[in-house]
Design a protein around this motif. Structure first.
Motif, PDB file in Angstrom:
ATOM      1  N   THR A 262       0.852  -1.199   0.000  1.00  0.00           N
ATOM      2  CA  THR A 262       0.000   0.000   0.000  1.00  0.00           C
ATOM      3  C   THR A 262       0.885   1.246   0.000  1.00  0.00           C
ATOM      4  N   GLU A 437      -3.486   3.384   6.308  1.00  0.00           N
ATOM      5  CA  GLU A 437      -4.231   2.855   5.174  1.00  0.00           C
ATOM      6  C   GLU A 437      -4.261   1.338   5.338  1.00  0.00           C
ATOM      7  N   PRO A 439      -4.727  -2.494   3.779  1.00  0.00           N
ATOM      8  CA  PRO A 439      -4.613  -3.111   2.457  1.00  0.00           C
ATOM      9  C   PRO A 439      -5.990  -3.192   1.804  1.00  0.00           C
ATOM     10  N   PRO A 440      -6.025  -3.105   0.479  1.00  0.00           N
ATOM     11  CA  PRO A 440      -7.317  -3.084  -0.211  1.00  0.00           C
ATOM     12  C   PRO A 440      -8.037  -4.430  -0.099  1.00  0.00           C
ATOM     13  N   GLY A 441      -9.330  -4.389  -0.357  1.00  0.00           N
ATOM     14  CA  GLY A 441     -10.087  -5.632  -0.437  1.00  0.00           C
ATOM     15  C   GLY A 441     -10.512  -6.197   0.902  1.00  0.00           C
ATOM     16  N   ARG A 442     -10.259  -5.470   1.970  1.00  0.00           N
ATOM     17  CA  ARG A 442     -10.738  -5.955   3.269  1.00  0.00           C
ATOM     18  C   ARG A 442     -12.232  -5.722   3.355  1.00  0.00           C
ATOM     19  N   THR A 443     -12.958  -6.741   3.766  1.00  0.00           N
ATOM     20  CA  THR A 443     -14.384  -6.514   3.945  1.00  0.00           C
ATOM     21  C   THR A 443     -14.611  -6.005   5.355  1.00  0.00           C
ATOM     22  N   GLN A 575     -10.754 -12.607   2.196  1.00  0.00           N
ATOM     23  CA  GLN A 575     -11.751 -11.995   1.309  1.00  0.00           C
ATOM     24  C   GLN A 575     -13.171 -12.226   1.806  1.00  0.00           C
TER      25      GLN A 575
END
Ligand code: ADP
Ligand code: MG
Length: 679
Positions: A262, A437, A439-443, A575
């Motif tokens: 990130t 920030e 990491p992307p894609g964390r629900t 995910q």
């Protein structure tokens, strides 16, 4: 301000000095900054018959009798009266000297709350003074000082009065600076607080926002900032290995990762890389919410040290966490040719100790628990010491790790986000990097509050989830008073869930298991061989199993906010949609209710920390073990946040432009306590 003047010891009898030392008063200068807790209005006399019950008043009476009674409990009972009526003064603990002062015919002024007793008006444990017949009333409010057993307020008042008359009250803030800060002079402020002028309202003084109080609080916070800032600058004078990468180890690690870094991770890496290449030791705190990805940042820092020809050590607070880091780091780095070693448990047998010490000497990266800092573990060339979940370690342990090399660089990590003003006080001697920030894609994690009576629903939810291929944690109630009871509860919960969840694999992990047993359970859970893991808070920090998507916490009302946040952070790492179920049992106390509301409404660690600070106060917040424990007596980090900001800037300026004033300031406010601050 003359140095010897500040450090001059208090002149008093040895017995008195001993009592003064108990409350931290050693030097004349300490007396000047020993400020009242509150004030009492002794400028007026209230006739006994007209004293309103339940409010502090002063009466002036003649003693009619004084006797010690033994029933229903030992007490000294004084009957006294003024022209308007009679009053009983009652003491449950007393000195012979007090008894003597209260003999028949003595004239007293007694200060306290009047209540209705069996025999009419009475005062319990009033503060009193024997007076002469025509003694004039004081014209000023009486300061009440923090004290200790056997040390009368009047004695303190006398000593402080003398110190005020002869002591050094010179201002350590240059006039122009002081005026630009809109603060009153020090001498004026201290005199005002010790001896408030006639007519000052008690309430004004008690509110503590009077300019005089602001000045005192500012000075105190400034001393703290000066001390921390000086420690920070002193570090730059020490030498440290210059860690400049000599190959592309770090780049190869990044290439191998299944994810991209990130922006926050890249920024943090760049800052750390810059520090490591300096000839003085880095002391950087990497702060990032649970799951922000601190481990890889630390691994890349280790790569830089290794690539420069030095060793790195990675210390974690629990076996489970250290083991997990070991597995992960080994998986990342061994394929790249890095020698990774594991050190844990107490090194009892000599053979074991020697073997492990040898590993530590040879390995390029050593991962472990506090076993890393035991005697007998020697690093050949320690260049970087990494401490995970640093708030779990004491100052001494972190220092011990640093001593394993000659001034290695130090990277500390923490998922306990702390509000800015606290950070400025507690971490002013560190550089701080924030991973802001995820990491992307964390629900996002769904949080549910469920009453105890609906436990069956939760069990049903677990079944359904496992059928979908997910795993769950089930955290047992915290029982702080007794470890044995805690263990028993964990076992009971485990047995209960085994019965409730036929066909599912249930595991149990707790603090009393041996290290290898713990490892086996955790490995089985990570491999998916265990569906539901019953655990105590041993899994609180760091544990990372992405397929686990449910966290159940029983008796959630017993946990603190940061614990709940940490525990919840164990899920939502893959995910899958994740949730956290907080089972609570009523009736809830006010604080517990607030905590559950906060954790339910917020997922951002910083916001949770900010609110936590509001309900708990800073004392407990970072733990007394932090370096830079502020030892503030008057200032409040939350209420006086603006002063912290001001003081930080002033500290910088004073150290460079008025070093002698800075020194005097530190002496006055901290004296010998400064060593406590800097460790
Ligand atoms: P923490 O900051 O709580 O120590 P970790 O370092 O354990 O977090 O990282 C949490 C999880 O996120 C790990 O499984 C890690 O491999 C993964 N991770 C770290 N960085 C990234 C990223 N940039 N993108 C995706 N996943 C990441
Ligand atoms: Mg971590």
């Amino acid at each position: 301000m003359d140095q010897s003047g500040v450090s001059a010891p208090i002149r008093a009898s040895d017995a008195l000095k001993k009592k003064l030392a108990k409350i931290g008063l050693h030097r004349e200068a300490d007396l000047l900054v020993h400020l009242p807790l509150r004030y009492e209005d002794e400028t007026r006399i209230t006739p006994v018959a007209r004293a309103p019950w339940g409010e502090p008043v002063q009466v002036e009476v003649l003693v009619a009798s004084c006797e010690v009674q033994f029933r229903p409990r030992r007490q000294m009972v004084v009957r006294a009266a003024d022209d308007s009526g009679e009053i009983t003064l009652r003491f449950f603990s007393f000195y012979p000297s007090q008894q003597a002062a209260l003999s028949e015919g003595s004239r007293l002024r007694a200060f306290g709350e009047v209540r209705g007793g069996f025999f009419g008006a009475e005062m319990v444990h009033p503060r009193f003074r024997k007076i002469a017949d025509d003694e004039p009333l004081p014209t000023e409010l009486t300061p009440i000082y923090p004290s200790t057993a056997g040390l009368a307020n009047s004695a303190l008042q006398k000593l402080i009065g003398k110190a005020l008359a002869v002591g050094d009250l010179s201002d350590t803030l240059p006039d122009d600076l002081r005026q630009s800060l809109k603060l009153p002079g020090l001498a004026r402020s201290l005199r005002f607080l010790h001896t408030p002028p006639t007519g000052t309202e008690v309430d004004t003084l008690h509110a503590r926002n009077h300019p005089a109080w602001r000045r005192v609080k500012f000075d105190e916070v400034l001393a703290q900032q000066l001390s921390l800032r000086r420690a920070y600058l002193a570090r730059r004078e020490q030498g440290a290995p210059v860690l400049v990468a000599r190959d592309d180890l770090g780049a190869r690690l990044v290439d191998q990762l299944p994810f991209g870094l990130t922006g926050a991770q890249l920024r943090a890496m760049a800052e750390i890389a810059g520090d490591l290449a300096q000839p003085y030791p880095m002391q950087r705190l990497l702060q990032g919410d649970v799951g922000a990805g601190k481990t890889i940042v630390a691994a890349l820092a280790a790569c830089q040290a290794i690539s420069a020809g030095w060793q790195a050590a990675f210390m974690a607070p629990t076996e489970i966490l250290a083991e997990q880091h070991y597995v992960k780091l080994k998986g990342w780095l061994e394929p790249l040719g890095v020698r990774v070693a594991w050190l844990s448990g107490s090194l009892k047998s000599k053979a074991k100790r020697e073997q492990l010490a040898a590993t530590a000497a040879e390995a390029q990266l050593v991962v472990g628990t506090h076993a890393l800092i035991q005697d007998g573990v020697d690093f050949a060339r320690l260049g970087l010491a990494i401490v995970d979940e640093q708030h779990r370690f004491g100052v001494a342990q972190r220092l011990a790790l640093r001593k394993k090399g000659s001034n290695p660089h130090q990277l500390m990590m923490s998922a306990t986000p702390i509000p800015r003003t606290l950070a400025m006080s507690y971490y002013a001697d560190l550089d701080v990097t924030v991973l802001d920030e995820l990491p992307p894609g964390r629900t996002p994690i769904k949080t549910r509050l469920v009453a105890d009576s609906r436990r069956d629903d939760v069990v049903g939810f677990v079944k359904k989830l496992v059928e979908e291929g997910r795993q769950a944690y089930w955290v047992c109630p915290l029982i702080e008073e007794s470890e044995a009871l805690q263990l028993q509860t964990a076992q009971d919960t485990y047995t209960q869930l085994l019965a409730d969840l036929p066909g599912l694999t249930v595991g149990l992990v707790h603090g009393r298991l041996k290290a290898d047993e713990k490892q086996m359970v955790m490995a089985a859970f990570a491999a998916g061989d265990i569906d539901v893991l019953v655990a105590t808070t041993v899994i609180e920090v760091g544990v990372d199993v992405p397929n686990a998507s449910l966290m159940v916490i029983e008796h959630a009302e017993r946990f603190g906010l940061s614990q709940l946040h940490q525990l919840r952070g164990r899920v939502g790492r893959g995910q899958y949609e994740s949730s956290c179920v907080l089972i609570y049992a009523g009736p809830l106390g006010e604080i517990a209710r607030q905590r559950l509301k906060i954790i339910f409404e917020h997922t951002d660690g910083f916001e949770i920390a900010r609110q936590d600070l509001q309900i708990r106060g800073p004392g407990e917040f970072v733990g007394a073990r932090q370096s830079g424990v502020p030892l503030l007596r008057y200032a409040d980090l939350e209420l006086d946040a603006d002063l912290v900001e001001m003081a930080r800037n002033v500290a910088e300026e004073m150290l460079t432009q008025h070093p002698e004033l800075a020194e005097c300031h530190l002496q006055r406010w901290l004296g010998s306590r400064e060593e406590l601050l800097r460790s």
